[in-house]
Design a protein around this motif. Structure first.
Motif, PDB file in Angstrom:
ATOM      1  N   GLY A   1       0.918  -1.292   0.112  1.00 32.67           N
ATOM      2  CA  GLY A   1      -0.212   0.210   0.154  1.00 32.67           C
ATOM      3  C   GLY A   1       0.734   1.328   0.121  1.00 32.67           C
ATOM      4  N   ASP A   2       1.841   0.781  -0.536  1.00 31.83           N
ATOM      5  CA  ASP A   2       2.840   2.397  -0.357  1.00 31.83           C
ATOM      6  C   ASP A   2       2.464   3.094  -1.014  1.00 31.83           C
ATOM      7  OD1 ASP A   2       5.439   3.622   0.573  1.00 31.83           O
ATOM      8  OD2 ASP A   2       5.725   3.559  -2.250  1.00 31.83           O
ATOM      9  N   LYS A   3       2.264   4.407  -0.845  1.00 32.87           N
ATOM     10  CA  LYS A   3       2.221   5.588  -1.887  1.00 32.87           C
ATOM     11  C   LYS A   3       2.416   5.774  -3.034  1.00 32.87           C
ATOM     12  CE  LYS A   3      -1.635   7.143  -0.534  1.00 32.87           C
ATOM     13  NZ  LYS A   3      -2.104   5.915   0.335  1.00 32.87           N
ATOM     14  N   THR A   4       3.777   5.881  -3.370  1.00 32.47           N
ATOM     15  CA  THR A   4       4.286   5.652  -4.895  1.00 32.47           C
ATOM     16  C   THR A   4       4.201   5.166  -5.099  1.00 32.47           C
ATOM     17  OG1 THR A   4       6.050   6.829  -3.026  1.00 32.47           O
ATOM     18  CG2 THR A   4       7.004   7.018  -5.212  1.00 32.47           C
ATOM     19  N   LEU A   5       4.393   3.412  -4.781  1.00 32.09           N
ATOM     20  CA  LEU A   5       4.256   2.332  -5.639  1.00 32.09           C
ATOM     21  C   LEU A   5       2.699   2.837  -6.224  1.00 32.09           C
ATOM     22  CD1 LEU A   5       5.845  -0.680  -3.520  1.00 32.09           C
ATOM     23  CD2 LEU A   5       7.128   0.820  -5.402  1.00 32.09           C
ATOM     24  N   MET A   6       1.734   2.893  -5.366  1.00 31.57           N
ATOM     25  CA  MET A   6       0.785   3.078  -5.819  1.00 31.57           C
ATOM     26  C   MET A   6       0.371   4.113  -6.929  1.00 31.57           C
ATOM     27  SD  MET A   6      -2.523   4.543  -3.759  1.00 31.57           S
ATOM     28  CE  MET A   6      -2.958   5.930  -4.775  1.00 31.57           C
TER      29      MET A   6
END
Lengths: 473, 633
Positions: B209-214
């Motif tokens: 759920g990491d934002k960057t990865l999202m």
């Protein structure tokens, strides 16, 4: 360094070849000589050698510069077409001979270890160029150009010699490493308080005036448009590639080895000179009506771009200068090659027409020439997918990676000026494709055509995959 | 030099020969060169596959651009995923090249066609071979270009040109997302090499759920939406049928449109850590599958039905990706490549026989005249409908089983879509091959089975469509799930929590979906064979039928919401901003520069004495500036 010896001997050989009745042998022979020199030059790869009592030194950087000089020479020789068939007034054996001698001077300028050799190299190159500029004996403009070049050139040489004397006086050495060591020892803060400080400063400035004159940086550029315009186009092509590359290499060698410690002394004046060069070169080119004269101003502006990275002295400066010089040289030779054949086909009352209008409608009957011209103009303007784009890109990247904010300002000026460049580089393209003209099909000799294919293909290839060459540098 | 380099090289050479020699290479040679290039690539790919050690290998060709520490290299990655894609692309590609020799024989642009087809292969191979996102992007843009060129291949027809433009623009919207995703990868990870990016993610301690990865995964998915025709960017694919039929088979069914799925499977490490993105992908896939299938129910153009079916099947693949059933999705990519290519080529054979008629209302009863086409088309229809033991059954049910474990509602919707699939495919089959011939006499007179160059690929693909499912036979049928096992190393870094349904559930689900498919087929049989219903003429539909027949007016909606306001805005800018601001500034600067230039030029007055004077002054200024402390004290 065997290249220097070989080229000198080849130059003399060329003079003797002139006694033969067959003029056709001269061009292939000279091309062969240049290629042999190229091979000899590469033989020293990955070694550092001192030559002639430590007066010259070769390393990979100097070999790379020599290679570019020899490649440019080979291309110029290949488009020289034996200097015409006018038995009465042309002397091809001498021209080729002098050309090879001048290359010897150019190589000395990129390999010098002693300031003597720098001076001798510049003089060999310059005297040869004075002669070649005036080689079109019956053309007044050629004569005028030669005389102007000689007068101003000798003036600049005198100033430079005075500079060398002053630097010797301040440091007691002609060896560039020796000078560097002496300069290093004196701290920058108190160098001006040192009794030799002012002498050193004067020396540095005067040497650079001589070098900047050679690479036609403003305000020492005044000779450039007049001389480039007046000289026979083939020698203009030679001047704007080989002479420029040698001059920039010599400047860079001297700055980076002898005087990095006193950057504070010469940095600011050279920065202003760079900006002025960019400004004058690009802005003045806008108004020109002659293609050849436009190329002269363009060569001034390219000196400005090259100076940026010379001054920014980042770890990638070496490869940036080399890449830019190569990209600029091949594109310029393409442009001059097209100019030469077109201006002769359009000649009015025996004089070649070198204005933009001579190119009108080039694409109709000569699509190949028009394409070559377009690629070379796009490369000079720095449009992506040509070598010139990456040349400029690397230089601007160097400027931005320098910590000093001054370089960011220069980079912005340079980018603005390169947009001005698009205006005048597109003029020939517009003339070739959009204007109407009645130019007939121009027949090209096989070697001429091959040269153009090589320069154009190389320009595009380096524009797509710059690392192919950049990794060598 | 590895064999891998040769794989894209052959089509490139083929393109250069046919492209540069267009109109000069004899027609008989053109097809041979084009097909030989594809076959040679296939041979290389096969040899690589057979000698594959199981260890991924990166073949470095040359450094492309180096800026500071950032390096983009031209290099290829040989691993399970790229090998399988290579086999599909070159294998199906070769068959379609051979088919095209027969299909395009009468076309005047024969050489051009093969040149484009080879160029497409080159870029597609680059796309799957690249070992970094930038090389993938080059291939991605290249196939987009070829798709544009081939959709508008018959460029004298304005509608076809418009279809090509639509495809290009829709794809550009997706490409922007993809490009932004790559930029984000570069700024965040400092590299674009798959191996480096994934090991940085795996070792970097990224939370699920990491934002960057999202953001990265969402942007990449936007790219996939464009290329793989998902809602809302799917509208170009049905229009893309304007291209020659072999193009529809190769580019718009078997290979290019699956590039989005390839890309997500390739980036599975990133996606597995972004549950939000996976949720979005799953639902977009479901919605696309359902919407496209429902539009397919009422279309009357043989290729349009297949086009909507392609969009719908791509939806299923994304559904599978959304529930992290990566290998199942890829399995479906593979079987879909077989049966959808077969369907399109079969449709091409029909169109060829019908003298370029594409409306199924004018067909009927073709099974006697075109026996090979009929049998192969029948196999493909059974395969796509999910009836065992043909290929589509295994791959689709694998996806459905995973979807069932993940979300029951999604499964119900998927099942509904699957029923529709079965219905519209059998409707197509019955209307085309059964009943009485409804076309003109002239067409009836012309009817003929296609030449061997066209039927041979049909037969090979029919065999593959029939047995393709056994490449990944599930355990409940005594298989070893060989494809899934083969692909397992690809997902080693992404820690998938396996939700394999238990055997009894899996069996139950299979029975349900097979019954559903059979019922739909039966309904279609009753309607179009027993009752001999023929769809009504255009303009007579009513109510919901009309809405569906007009594709839910999505094109009109986009036109109203996006195109018209932008055109209006553009008009405003053109009439005010352009004249008052832009022209004034641009021309002002131009005049200024020219004016300065005119003045600066005068400095160059030709007098040597003056030049030297200027030099001396400059030298003096520099000396005085440097020595000012001495002079001024």
């Amino acid at each position: 360094m065997n290249a220097i010896i070989a080229l000198s001997l080849f130059g003399i050989t060329n003079l003797f070849l002139g006694f033969l009745n067959n003029r056709k042998i001269l061009l292939p022979a000279t091309l062969l000589f240049v290629l042999i020199a190229f091979g000899l030059n590469l033989a020293d790869w990955n070694h550092e050698y001192y030559w002639f009592h430590n007066m010259l030194k070769t390393n990979n950087l100097s070999i790379n510069f020599t290679s570019i000089i020899l490649v440019a020479t080979a291309l110029v020789v290949a488009i020289s077409r034996g200097f015409g068939n006018d038995e009465e007034h042309t002397h091809p054996a001498e021209y080729y001979g002098i050309l090879l001698f001048s290359v010897v001077g150019a190589i000395m300028m990129v390999t010098f270890q002693s300031l003597f050799m720098l001076f001798v190299g510049i003089e060999i190159l310059s005297v040869a160029m004075y002669v070649l500029t005036g080689s079109d004996k019956r053309n007044l403009r050629s004569n005028e150009a030669a005389l102007k070049y000689f007068l101003m050139g000798s003036f600049a040489t005198g100033i430079m010699l005075f500079g060398i004397a002053l630097v010797y006086g301040a440091t007691g050495s002609f060896d560039i490493n020796g000078i560097g060591n002496m300069v290093n020892q004196a701290k920058l803060q108190d160098i001006m308080l040192n009794p030799y400080g002012p002498i050193l400063y004067g020396g540095i400035i005067l040497i650079f005036v001589g070098l900047l004159f050679k690479i036609s940086a403003a305000p020492f550029h005044f000779w450039t448009p007049d001389v480039y315009d007046g000289a026979p186009s083939i020698f203009t092509a030679f001047m704007s590639t080989v002479v420029k590359t040698a001059g920039v290499a010599a400047t860079y060698r001297l700055l980076s080895i002898s005087f990095p410690a006193v950057y504070g002394l010469w940095g600011n004046p050279l920065v202003y000179i760079t900006c002025l060069t960019l400004f004058i070169g690009n802005i003045t080119a806008v108004y020109q009506q002659s293609f050849k004269r436009m190329l002269a101003y363009s060569s001034i502006s390219h000196a400005g771009y090259l100076l940026i990275t010379v001054l920014a002295k980042t770890p990638t400066t070496n490869s940036s200068i080399l890449f830019y010089s190569l990209a600029y040289s091949i594109a310029t030779i393409s442009a001059f090659a097209v100019l030469m054949v077109v201006s002769e086909a359009q000649s009015k009352s025996g004089k070649p027409d070198e204005s933009f209008t001579a190119l009108n409608g080039l694409a109709t009957n000569n699509p190949f020439l028009a394409f070559v011209l377009t690629v070379s103009m796009l490369s000079l303007a720095g449009i992506p997918l040509t070598a010139g784009f990456f040349g400029k890109f690397f230089i601007f990247a160097d400027a931005f990676s320098n910590v000093s904010s001054l370089f960011k300002t220069i980079a912005v000026v340079a980018i603005l000026m390169s947009t001005v460049g698009i205006y005048y580089y597109f003029k020939p393209i517009i003339a070739a494709y959009l204007k109407k003209g009645d130019l007939e099909k121009i027949e090209l000799s096989p070697i001429y055509k091959l040269t153009l294919i090589i320069t154009t293909a190389l320009t595009i290839l380096l524009g797509i995959a710059p690392d192919l060459v950049k990794n060598i540098f | 030099m590895s064999l891998a380099v040769l794989i894209p090289l052959f089509p490139l050479i083929g393109f250069l020969i046919n492209g540069l020699g267009f109109r000069r290479v004899p027609k008989s040679l053109v097809g041979v060169i084009g097909s030989a290039a594809a076959l040679a690539s296939f041979a290389c790919a096969l040899s690589l596959f057979l000698n594959f050690s199981g260890q991924p290998e990166v073949v470095h060709i040359f450094d492309w651009i180096t800026i500071g520490d950032f390096n983009i290299s031209m290099s290829f990655q040989i691993d399970q995923l790229s090998l399988l894609m290579l086999l599909i692309i070159t294998g199906v590609g070769s068959l379609i090249h051979i088919y095209s020799i027969g299909y395009m024989h009468h076309d005047e642009g024969f050489g051009k066609f093969f040149a484009f087809l080879n160029l497409f292969l080159f870029f597609m191979l680059l796309l799957v071979l690249g070992s970094n996102y930038v090389v993938m992007f080059i291939g991605w843009e290249g196939v987009g270009l070829c798709s544009y060129l081939l959709i508008g291949f018959w460029n004298k027809n304005t509608n076809y040109g418009n279809a090509a433009r639509k495809a290009f623009i829709m794809n550009r919207i997706g490409d922007l997302g993809f490009l932004l995703g790559i930029f984000l990868i570069i700024t965040h990870f400092g590299t674009v090499e798959y191996a480096d990016v994934f090991s940085k993610v795996a070792e970097g301690g990224y939370e699920s759920g990491d934002k960057t990865l999202m953001y990265i995964t969402l942007l990449l998915f936007v790219g996939a939406m464009g290329k793989s025709a998902q809602i809302p960017l799917y509208t170009w694919l049905p229009d893309a049928m304007a291209g020659p039929t072999p193009v529809s088979a190769l580019i718009h069914a078997a290979t290019m449109v699956t590039a989005g799925i390839y890309m997500i499977i390739r980036s599975n490490v990133l996606y597995s850590l972004s549950p939000e993105t996976l949720e979005v992908i799953g639902w977009v896939g479901t919605a696309t599958a359902l919407l496209a299938a429902s539009i397919g129910l009422l279309q009357n153009d043989i290729k349009k039905v297949l086009a909507y079916s392609t969009v719908s099947q791509l939806g299923y693949m994304f559904m599978g990706l959304g529930v992290m059933a990566y290998s199942s999705s890829f399995f479906h990519v593979m079987t879909h490549a077989f049966f959808k290519a077969l369907l399109f080529l079969g449709a091409g054979s029909v169109i060829h026989a019908m003298s370029d008629e594409q409306d199924i209302r004018s067909m009927g009863g073709l099974r006697k005249k075109l026996p090979i086409t009929f049998i192969t088309f029948l196999i493909a229809t059974i395969a796509i409908s999910g009836i065992p033991p043909f290929a589509g059954f295994f791959s689709k049910d694998e996806i459905l089983a995973h979807v069932y474990e993940h979300n029951k509602l999604m499964w119900v919707l998927a099942l509904a879509g699957s029923m529709m699939t079965s219905f519209y495919m059998f409707r197509l089959l019955f209307l085309t091959f059964f009943g009485e011939f409804r076309g003109t006499h002239e067409q009836e007179h012309h009817l003929h089975e296609s030449p061997i160059a066209m039927t041979a690929p049909l037969m090979i693909l029919a065999v593959l469509s029939a047995v393709g499912g056994f490449f990944n036979l599930p355990h409940i049928f005594g298989g070893h799930a060989s494809l899934a096992t083969f692909m397992e190393p690809l997902f080693a870094q992404s820690h998938i929590e396996a939700h394999a349904p238990n055997e009894s559930t899996e069996k139950m689900l299979m029975i349900v979906s097979v019954i559903a498919a059979l019922v739909s087929a039966a309904v279609a049989y009753v309607m179009y064979v027993s009752k001999k219903a023929v769809p009504e003429a255009d303009g007579t539909e009513t109510g919901l039928q009309k809405v569906v027949y007009n594709k839910y007016y999505i094109d009109e909606l986009y036109d109203t919401v996006f195109v018209k306001p932008i055109t209006a805005l553009s008009n405003i800018f053109y009439s005010f901003v352009e004249f008052l601001v832009i022209d004034l500034i641009v021309e002002g600067i131009g005049k200024l520069v020219k004016g300065i230039s005119g003045e600066a030029r005068l400095v160059q007055n030709g007098t040597t004495g003056y030049y030297i004077f200027a030099m001396v002054i400059s030298i003096a200024v520099m000396l005085i500036w440097g020595l000012r402390i001495f002079i001024l004290g």
